[in-house]
Design a protein around this motif. Structure first.
Motif, PDB file in Angstrom:
ATOM      1  N   ARG A   1      10.437   5.621   4.098  1.00  0.00           N
ATOM      2  CA  ARG A   1      11.906   5.324   3.492  1.00  0.00           C
ATOM      3  C   ARG A   1      11.877   4.295   2.269  1.00  0.00           C
ATOM      4  N   LEU A   2      10.787   3.363   2.409  1.00  0.00           N
ATOM      5  CA  LEU A   2      10.795   2.405   1.648  1.00  0.00           C
ATOM      6  C   LEU A   2      10.959   2.680  -0.171  1.00  0.00           C
ATOM      7  N   ASN A   3      11.552   1.732  -0.707  1.00  0.00           N
ATOM      8  CA  ASN A   3      11.749   1.849  -2.193  1.00  0.00           C
ATOM      9  C   ASN A   3      10.498   1.631  -2.698  1.00  0.00           C
ATOM     10  N   PRO A   4       9.739   2.566  -3.471  1.00  0.00           N
ATOM     11  CA  PRO A   4       8.405   2.408  -4.044  1.00  0.00           C
ATOM     12  C   PRO A   4       8.453   0.889  -4.929  1.00  0.00           C
ATOM     13  N   ILE A   5       9.318   0.704  -5.624  1.00  0.00           N
ATOM     14  CA  ILE A   5       9.274  -0.468  -6.582  1.00  0.00           C
ATOM     15  C   ILE A   5       9.423  -1.725  -5.779  1.00  0.00           C
ATOM     16  N   GLU A   6      10.218  -1.807  -5.042  1.00  0.00           N
ATOM     17  CA  GLU A   6      10.006  -3.062  -3.954  1.00  0.00           C
ATOM     18  C   GLU A   6       9.088  -3.169  -3.275  1.00  0.00           C
ATOM     19  N   ALA A   7       8.323  -1.873  -2.603  1.00  0.00           N
ATOM     20  CA  ALA A   7       7.298  -2.057  -1.784  1.00  0.00           C
ATOM     21  C   ALA A   7       6.133  -2.487  -2.894  1.00  0.00           C
ATOM     22  N   LEU A   8       6.091  -2.263  -3.905  1.00  0.00           N
ATOM     23  CA  LEU A   8       5.045  -2.586  -4.915  1.00  0.00           C
ATOM     24  C   LEU A   8       5.029  -4.073  -5.103  1.00  0.00           C
ATOM     25  N   ARG A   9       6.086  -4.539  -4.972  1.00  0.00           N
ATOM     26  CA  ARG A   9       6.297  -6.108  -5.396  1.00  0.00           C
ATOM     27  C   ARG A   9       5.777  -6.835  -4.107  1.00  0.00           C
TER      28      ARG A   9
ATOM     29  N   GLY B   1       5.049   5.733  17.097  1.00  0.00           N
ATOM     30  CA  GLY B   1       4.792   5.885  15.580  1.00  0.00           C
ATOM     31  C   GLY B   1       6.019   6.212  14.867  1.00  0.00           C
ATOM     32  N   VAL B   2       6.892   7.060  15.310  1.00  0.00           N
ATOM     33  CA  VAL B   2       8.035   7.737  14.526  1.00  0.00           C
ATOM     34  C   VAL B   2       8.614   6.765  13.811  1.00  0.00           C
ATOM     35  N   VAL B   3       9.354   5.901  14.577  1.00  0.00           N
ATOM     36  CA  VAL B   3      10.336   4.803  13.801  1.00  0.00           C
ATOM     37  C   VAL B   3       9.559   3.844  12.729  1.00  0.00           C
ATOM     38  N   PRO B   4       8.275   3.205  12.938  1.00  0.00           N
ATOM     39  CA  PRO B   4       7.836   2.525  11.918  1.00  0.00           C
ATOM     40  C   PRO B   4       7.273   3.564  10.914  1.00  0.00           C
ATOM     41  N   ALA B   5       6.894   4.538  11.117  1.00  0.00           N
ATOM     42  CA  ALA B   5       6.329   5.584   9.910  1.00  0.00           C
ATOM     43  C   ALA B   5       7.725   5.932   9.131  1.00  0.00           C
TER      44      ALA B   5
ATOM     45  N   ALA C   1       2.002  10.086  -3.375  1.00  0.00           N
ATOM     46  CA  ALA C   1       2.133  10.557  -2.134  1.00  0.00           C
ATOM     47  C   ALA C   1       3.754  11.008  -1.840  1.00  0.00           C
ATOM     48  N   ARG C   2       3.919  11.860  -1.029  1.00  0.00           N
ATOM     49  CA  ARG C   2       5.461  12.442  -0.753  1.00  0.00           C
ATOM     50  C   ARG C   2       5.566  11.747   0.591  1.00  0.00           C
ATOM     51  N   LYS C   3       7.157  11.361   0.710  1.00  0.00           N
ATOM     52  CA  LYS C   3       7.567  10.700   1.908  1.00  0.00           C
ATOM     53  C   LYS C   3       6.841  11.216   3.072  1.00  0.00           C
ATOM     54  N   GLN C   4       6.970  12.408   3.095  1.00  0.00           N
ATOM     55  CA  GLN C   4       6.392  12.958   4.496  1.00  0.00           C
ATOM     56  C   GLN C   4       4.808  12.748   4.683  1.00  0.00           C
ATOM     57  N   GLN C   5       4.203  12.899   3.692  1.00  0.00           N
ATOM     58  CA  GLN C   5       2.790  12.466   3.893  1.00  0.00           C
ATOM     59  C   GLN C   5       2.641  11.012   4.420  1.00  0.00           C
ATOM     60  N   ILE C   6       3.517  10.235   3.648  1.00  0.00           N
ATOM     61  CA  ILE C   6       3.432   8.732   4.166  1.00  0.00           C
ATOM     62  C   ILE C   6       3.781   8.744   5.826  1.00  0.00           C
ATOM     63  N   LEU C   7       4.922   9.425   6.165  1.00  0.00           N
ATOM     64  CA  LEU C   7       5.278   9.573   7.457  1.00  0.00           C
ATOM     65  C   LEU C   7       4.191   9.802   8.339  1.00  0.00           C
TER      66      LEU C   7
ATOM     67  N   GLU D   1       0.896  -1.102  -0.040  1.00  0.00           N
ATOM     68  CA  GLU D   1      -0.068   0.149  -0.013  1.00  0.00           C
ATOM     69  C   GLU D   1       0.735   1.348   0.118  1.00  0.00           C
ATOM     70  N   VAL D   2       2.139   1.164   0.557  1.00  0.00           N
ATOM     71  CA  VAL D   2       2.986   2.362   0.999  1.00  0.00           C
ATOM     72  C   VAL D   2       3.183   2.518  -0.553  1.00  0.00           C
ATOM     73  N   GLY D   3       3.889   1.568  -1.273  1.00  0.00           N
ATOM     74  CA  GLY D   3       4.244   1.510  -2.484  1.00  0.00           C
ATOM     75  C   GLY D   3       3.290   2.192  -3.609  1.00  0.00           C
ATOM     76  N   LEU D   4       2.046   1.880  -3.448  1.00  0.00           N
ATOM     77  CA  LEU D   4       1.032   2.258  -4.226  1.00  0.00           C
ATOM     78  C   LEU D   4       0.756   3.930  -4.041  1.00  0.00           C
ATOM     79  N   LEU D   5       0.686   4.272  -2.726  1.00  0.00           N
ATOM     80  CA  LEU D   5       0.725   5.629  -2.193  1.00  0.00           C
ATOM     81  C   LEU D   5       1.718   6.405  -3.016  1.00  0.00           C
ATOM     82  N   MET D   6       3.013   5.769  -2.986  1.00  0.00           N
ATOM     83  CA  MET D   6       3.910   6.520  -3.585  1.00  0.00           C
ATOM     84  C   MET D   6       3.999   6.604  -5.154  1.00  0.00           C
ATOM     85  N   ALA D   7       3.427   5.470  -5.621  1.00  0.00           N
ATOM     86  CA  ALA D   7       3.156   5.619  -7.116  1.00  0.00           C
ATOM     87  C   ALA D   7       2.129   6.508  -7.830  1.00  0.00           C
ATOM     88  N   ILE D   8       1.196   6.843  -6.768  1.00  0.00           N
ATOM     89  CA  ILE D   8       0.001   7.733  -6.898  1.00  0.00           C
ATOM     90  C   ILE D   8       0.550   9.172  -6.683  1.00  0.00           C
TER      91      ILE D   8
END
Lengths: 233, 399
Positions: free
Chosen positions: B389-397, B380-384, B314-320, B305-312
């Motif tokens: 910082r996830l790589n979107p391509i790997e996250a999508l996979r 929440g800070v550390v998991p967020a 979402a900035r890193k900050q928004q995901i954080l 889902e994080v990968g998807l958000l990045m693909a559409i």
């Protein structure tokens, strides 16, 4: 619209380095309909990710609408993805917690558009794809074809210039797949630049321009003369 | 992205895993409930003790013979200590802004009336007790304003002594025997209850010089001064010190203002409250670890889902902030539940066990809720951050 020049991309896999892209030069005009085919591992998904700014080239340049994308920072790349690029994935990637409408709405939410405006646009987009009576359904209440059409709605709601589809029919039966491809082709006819990555020659053969990749290089790039205009028939 | 959308999306994911979210929030709820309950008890005790100590009035200064740094009646009188006399007390009453003076001698003796005898506390005091100690006679009057050296043998009874000796009979005008002397009852005090184990109603009040003679004391045990409200107690105690030092030749007495006493007592009690609060804080910490765990799991589950958000877009900050928002909402929900449980528990405890005073100050409630939100933020800070910082391509996979 899209200019790639000498684009290289390497990945370390275990001890070796895999050349996913080798010296790619590519020019694509607005509104084209491209398919990228090739065996798995030939770099077609990497090229697609590169075009969608999910990946950066190790060397070479990528100009999108005249802008050198490699010089953009992370935030601006995200903005280009949000506003100019739509992604459609093999596994749909819908958020399971959200209704179809909420999934489609996500890019608008990320862009900070007011709720009232969002609602109208979501409705309009779902309607165009024949999903207006599915808007309150969760992804698990939708068929595969419907899910992919919701994903297409999400990819196009920001009215992007480019629509990138990575094996969009890979998880669908033949009939749903056909529907999805037709949906994508309709959008292309309305002016969107459509690029489909596929290993299915039947689907790849419908595009007006076909790219063949082997080992990270484009080995064949030709206009599809026999199928040109096939979508009209 | 609009703030309302952040909140809506965060609440949505919290609500989706209802059971899991509830259990995680429960950890924080228990912690906050413990903090609120324990500090409520601490504050209640704090308030109770302070009110016990101020029930005899607030603008008080006590002087006792002997130089001692701790408070209390100095029993061992050192050689060169001059006794604190009735004359000293009279001299002190002439200092400006002193409104009343009570010279005190205390002891125990047998009191007899008819065939009944009771051993109890005898207070030798002046006439100003009602004013200085803020206790009123319920019946009759307090000791009259006689010349302290020739005061008439009157006695005022504590309510319990009256009950024990006289029962329902009217004691006014009766004569009772204290020690070897006979005293006439002229009043009965209203009931004051206990102070730290002393039964204040089990006592009688007689003129000071009578008590000094009875207990063979040449010094007063204490002089209590009431000063006008709005007086600087430190300035006044300086004046008293000067005046008494002049009379005695050196500083052989101890002055304790009630301000000082309450300050000391208050700081001790505050530390007590803080300590019990910290105990509750430990369970809060455990609740925070629970949130950290569940957020780590959530990020792992939702990698795609994080990968998807990045693909559409979402900035890193928004995901954080999306993931941090989730953690904060979890913690705040737990905090609210904990507040309800804690404050309700404190109230129930107060109602069920009236002897155990509880008090829930609103500042603590707000503080506890902010701490809960802060714990959510921290957890929440550390998991967020990992999600952002996830790589979107790997996250999508990931699927």
């Amino acid at each position: 619209m899209i200019q790639l020049q000498g684009v290289n991309r390497e990945f370390p896999v275990g001890d070796e380095t895999v050349h996913a892209l080798r010296g790619i030069d590519l020019d694509i005009e607005a509104g084209e309909y491209l398919s990228i085919m090739g065996p798995s591992g030939s770099g077609k998904s990497t090229l697609l990710n590169m075009l969608g700014l999910l990946d950066r080239p190790d060397s070479g340049s990528y100009h999108l609408e005249g802008v050198d994308t490699t010089s953009l920072n992370e935030e601006n790349q995200a903005r280009v993805r949000r506003d100019r690029v739509g992604f459609v994935f093999q596994s749909f990637h819908l958020v399971p917690r959200l209704t179809a409408a909420a999934n489609v709405e996500l890019p608008l939410v990320l862009a900070g558009i007011e709720p009232a405006q969002r609602k109208a646009r979501v409705h309009e987009t779902l309607e165009a794809l024949g999903l207006e009576n599915r808007s309150d359904h969760r992804p698990d209440q939708l068929s595969g074809g419907q899910r992919q059409r919701v994903a297409i709605a999400r990819a196009t709601i920001m009215r992007p210039a480019i629509l990138l589809a990575d094996e969009p029919t890979g998880n669908l039966d033949k009939r749903s797949g056909e529907e999805v491809i037709q949906t994508l082709e309709t959008l292309n006819r309305q002016g969107i630049l459509l690029i489909i990555v596929t290993h299915d020659p039947e689907i790849g053969g419908r595009a007006k321009r076909m790219l063949h990749m082997v080992d990270g290089a484009i080995v064949d790039d030709r206009a599809n003369t026999e199928k040109a205009g096939a979508d009209e028939t | 992205m609009l703030v309302s959308d952040f909140i809506r999306l965060s609440i949505n994911s919290v609500a989706f895993h209802r059971m899991r979210s509830m259990l995680t929030a429960l950890g924080i709820a228990v912690g906050i409930a413990a903090v609120v309950l324990l500090t409520s008890i601490g504050e209640g005790i704090n308030k109770y003790v302070l009110s016990e100590f101020t029930q005899f009035g607030t603008n008080l200064i006590a002087i006792s013979p002997g130089k001692a740094s701790t408070f209390g009646i100095s029993g061992a009188i050192v050689n060169n200590v001059r006794p604190l006399s009735l004359d000293d007390a009279e001299a002190l009453s002439k200092i400006p802004r002193i409104q009343a003076v009570v010279p005190v001698v205390q002891g125990t003796a047998a009191i007899e009336y008819g065939k009944r005898t009771r051993h109890t506390f005898i207070y030798g005091t002046g006439s100003a007790v009602p004013k200085v100690w803020q206790m009123k006679p319920a019946l009759g009057q307090f000791l009259p304003d006689d010349d302290p050296r020739f005061a008439r043998p009157f006695v005022v009874l504590g309510s319990k002594v009256r009950d024990e000796l006289f029962g329902d009979k009217n004691p006014l005008g009766r004569r009772i025997r204290i020690g070897t002397e006979s005293f006439r009852v002229i009043g009965v005090m209203e009931s004051k209850g206990q102070l730290l184990g002393f039964d204040l109603d089990d006592a009688v009040y007689i003129p000071t010089h009578k008590a000094m003679a009875m207990f063979d004391q040449e010094s007063l045990m204490e002089v209590d001064l009431l000063y006008a409200p709005g007086t600087d107690s430190e300035e006044l105690s300086e004046k008293i010190k000067k005046s008494l030092t002049q009379r005695h030749g050196n500083e052989d007495f101890t002055i304790i203002t009630q301000d000082q006493m309450l300050e000391t007592l208050g700081s001790v009690l505050n530390i007590l409250t803080l300590a019990v609060g910290a105990l509750g804080g430990i369970s809060l910490l455990v609740g925070g670890v629970g949130i950290l765990t569940i957020m780590t799991i959530a990020v792992n589950e939702r990698t795609a889902e994080v990968g998807l958000l990045m693909a559409i877009g979402a900035r890193k900050q928004q995901i954080l902030w999306l993931f941090i928002g989730e953690a904060v909402i979890l913690a705040s929900l737990g905090g609210l539940a904990g507040l309800t449980i804690g404050a309700g528990g404190a109230w129930l405890l107060g109602a069920a066990v009236p002897a155990l005073p509880t008090h829930t100050p609103w500042s603590y409630v707000l503080l506890a809720e902010s701490i809960a939100a802060l714990i959510g933020l921290a957890a929440g800070v550390v998991p967020a951050w990992r999600a952002a910082r996830l790589n979107p391509i790997e996250a999508l996979r990931a699927e």
